[in-house]
Design a protein around this motif. Structure first.
Motif, PDB file in Angstrom:
ATOM      1  N   VAL A   3      44.767  61.517  83.336  1.00 18.57           N
ATOM      2  CA  VAL A   3      43.779  60.475  83.417  1.00 18.57           C
ATOM      3  C   VAL A   3      43.737  59.269  82.467  1.00 18.57           C
ATOM      4  N   ARG A   4      43.860  58.316  82.706  1.00 21.22           N
ATOM      5  CA  ARG A   4      43.974  56.881  81.868  1.00 21.22           C
ATOM      6  C   ARG A   4      42.927  56.016  81.891  1.00 21.22           C
ATOM      7  N   THR A   5      42.236  55.973  83.131  1.00 21.49           N
ATOM      8  CA  THR A   5      41.395  54.860  83.702  1.00 21.49           C
ATOM      9  C   THR A   5      40.303  55.605  84.310  1.00 21.49           C
ATOM     10  N   PRO A   6      39.165  54.800  84.521  1.00 17.42           N
ATOM     11  CA  PRO A   6      37.921  55.387  85.399  1.00 17.42           C
ATOM     12  C   PRO A   6      38.570  55.491  86.823  1.00 17.42           C
ATOM     13  N   ALA A   7      39.339  54.558  87.279  1.00 22.22           N
ATOM     14  CA  ALA A   7      39.936  54.728  88.419  1.00 22.22           C
ATOM     15  C   ALA A   7      40.580  55.974  88.863  1.00 22.22           C
ATOM     16  N   ASP A  15      40.124  63.417  95.296  1.00 24.39           N
ATOM     17  CA  ASP A  15      41.051  64.304  95.732  1.00 24.39           C
ATOM     18  C   ASP A  15      40.518  65.646  95.780  1.00 24.39           C
ATOM     19  N   ARG A  16      39.813  66.174  94.440  1.00 25.28           N
ATOM     20  CA  ARG A  16      39.543  67.517  94.488  1.00 25.28           C
ATOM     21  C   ARG A  16      38.306  67.674  95.607  1.00 25.28           C
ATOM     22  N   ARG A  17      37.279  66.772  95.664  1.00 19.37           N
ATOM     23  CA  ARG A  17      36.428  67.004  96.573  1.00 19.37           C
ATOM     24  C   ARG A  17      36.777  67.251  98.174  1.00 19.37           C
ATOM     25  N   MET A  18      37.991  66.502  98.442  1.00 27.44           N
ATOM     26  CA  MET A  18      38.535  66.449  99.869  1.00 27.44           C
ATOM     27  C   MET A  18      39.146  67.712  99.844  1.00 27.44           C
ATOM     28  N   LYS A  19      39.848  68.263  98.716  1.00 26.60           N
ATOM     29  CA  LYS A  19      40.510  69.611  99.011  1.00 26.60           C
ATOM     30  C   LYS A  19      39.446  70.786  99.208  1.00 26.60           C
ATOM     31  N   LEU A  20      38.443  70.667  98.333  1.00 23.75           N
ATOM     32  CA  LEU A  20      37.408  71.615  98.698  1.00 23.75           C
ATOM     33  C   LEU A  20      36.517  71.460 100.120  1.00 23.75           C
ATOM     34  N   VAL A  33      22.713  63.863  91.798  1.00 23.28           N
ATOM     35  CA  VAL A  33      22.896  62.523  91.743  1.00 23.28           C
ATOM     36  C   VAL A  33      22.805  61.809  93.184  1.00 23.28           C
ATOM     37  N   SER A  34      22.974  60.732  93.529  1.00 22.83           N
ATOM     38  CA  SER A  34      22.857  60.144  94.770  1.00 22.83           C
ATOM     39  C   SER A  34      23.997  60.066  95.216  1.00 22.83           C
ATOM     40  N   ARG A  35      24.406  59.997  96.735  1.00 20.39           N
ATOM     41  CA  ARG A  35      25.781  59.828  97.459  1.00 20.39           C
ATOM     42  C   ARG A  35      26.339  58.513  96.673  1.00 20.39           C
ATOM     43  N   GLN A  36      25.555  57.525  96.623  1.00 13.56           N
ATOM     44  CA  GLN A  36      26.090  56.218  96.168  1.00 13.56           C
ATOM     45  C   GLN A  36      26.580  56.228  94.639  1.00 13.56           C
ATOM     46  N   TRP A  37      26.158  57.245  93.795  1.00 14.06           N
ATOM     47  CA  TRP A  37      26.767  57.368  92.668  1.00 14.06           C
ATOM     48  C   TRP A  37      28.219  58.111  92.681  1.00 14.06           C
ATOM     49  N   ILE A  38      28.478  59.034  93.860  1.00 10.82           N
ATOM     50  CA  ILE A  38      29.578  59.674  93.876  1.00 10.82           C
ATOM     51  C   ILE A  38      30.546  58.511  94.459  1.00 10.82           C
ATOM     52  N   GLU A  40      30.669  55.409  93.850  1.00  7.78           N
ATOM     53  CA  GLU A  40      30.873  54.386  92.896  1.00  7.78           C
ATOM     54  C   GLU A  40      31.961  54.999  91.908  1.00  7.78           C
ATOM     55  N   VAL A  41      31.649  56.354  91.573  1.00  6.55           N
ATOM     56  CA  VAL A  41      32.680  56.897  90.628  1.00  6.55           C
ATOM     57  C   VAL A  41      34.009  57.283  91.359  1.00  6.55           C
ATOM     58  N   GLU A  42      34.017  57.445  92.302  1.00  9.81           N
ATOM     59  CA  GLU A  42      35.236  57.671  93.164  1.00  9.81           C
ATOM     60  C   GLU A  42      36.054  56.239  93.479  1.00  9.81           C
ATOM     61  N   LYS A  43      35.308  55.099  93.125  1.00  9.05           N
ATOM     62  CA  LYS A  43      35.985  53.917  93.226  1.00  9.05           C
ATOM     63  C   LYS A  43      36.252  53.573  91.730  1.00  9.05           C
ATOM     64  N   GLY A  44      36.009  54.099  90.669  1.00  7.05           N
ATOM     65  CA  GLY A  44      36.402  54.028  89.421  1.00  7.05           C
ATOM     66  C   GLY A  44      35.310  53.370  88.732  1.00  7.05           C
TER      67      GLY A  44
END
Length: 101
Positions: A3-7, A15-20, A33-38, A40-44
């Motif tokens: 992992v080198r970047t927020p993206a 990827d891990r969330r989807m695998k689970l 947290v809110s769904r919106q926070w997730i 945003e994080v997944e978008k980097g």
């Protein structure tokens, strides 16, 4: 995965969330947290709070390891688990606490 970047971190979390088989709402509820926070994080999201990111990684069962650049250059990364390969965060924290006193 390196992992080198927020993206990169966002892609790892997604990827891990989807695998689970978790949807964003379920993961958000686990993390507190809110769904919106997730989203945003997944978008980097570059300025996501580190404490929340660590809780998210924990909820997904992802371990965060710190290594020095020298250890990542070894030929066989599976053998890089020696005592000098990983950063000893416990000793770093203990040292920082001693300096503050």
């Amino acid at each position: 995965m390196r992992v080198r970047t927020p993206a990169d971190l966002g892609a790892l979390i997604r990827d891990r969330r989807m695998k689970l088989h978790l949807d964003q709402k379920s993961l958000a509820a686990q993390v507190g947290v809110s769904r919106q926070w997730i989203v945003e994080v997944e978008k980097g999201k570059p300025r996501a709070e580190i404490g929340l990111l660590l809780r998210t990684l924990s909820a997904l069962g992802i371990d965060l390891d710190a290594r020095t650049e020298e250890s990542s250059k070894t030929k066989d990364k599976s053998l890089s688990h020696g005592s000098d390969a990983y950063v000893d965060i416990d000793s770093i924290v203990a040292s920082a606490r001693r300096k503050r006193k």
